[in-house]
Motif scaffolding. Sequence first.
Motif: not given
Length: 230
Positions: A105-129
């Motif tokens: 459960l810790q592994f899964a939540l840490a992955g979700v945290n990394a992906h949402i807490g950092h990657d998602l915002a940058l992915a939105v910007v990447d997509t807009c470009h």
Amino acid sequence: MGQSAQLTRRPDTVDAVVTRMRGLAAALPERDGIAVFNRVYLTVTEEVDRRLTAGRFADPRGASALDVRFAERYLAAVDAPEARHAPACWRPLLQLRRHPGVRPLQFALAGVNAHIGHDLALAVVDTCHALECEPAALEGDFDRVGELLVALEERVREDLMPGPDLLQIADPLTHLLGAWSLEAARDAAWSAARALWALRGLPGLAGEFAQRLDAAAGFAGRMMLTPLPG
């Protein structure tokens, strides 16, 4: 990571992302921390693919582009030759992925945290470009993908949370589950994406902002992966 050339090709469609994740699922040991996160993420990505095929998104092109660029950041972290070469948000999971004192459960939540807490915002910007559009043009599909991400959190809890007879009020996992909200993290990611887009003409400031997002997600992930007693 020792993956084959087929697995390390950069995916450019949601189908290709699904194929890549299935390859990881087949190649990694079941208890590996990346494998744990990959299984729940694969389930949600397969659902995105089904909904795209069924025409459930108002802008299939935008939704597909966002999903692919989002997944690319996770897959790039997995492909890093060493954990220290990955973004800070992913390093705790990559470094502790085989630690016997960290629960699935810790592994899964840490992955979700990394992906949402950092990657998602940058992915939105990447997509807009890539699509030459403003974040507002992606907001509807961002919300629809966000609904699936909430389903990911529910899947994590259903599949990986210990039974009620094992999860007591004093168990550290009880505190961990109550201290982090995917919905709040998703809302923060949207705000961060808008801020990064507004700063696109100031690359130095935008880069510093992105680094702080990365560091904050990495710190939270490190706490999530604190080894716990069995």
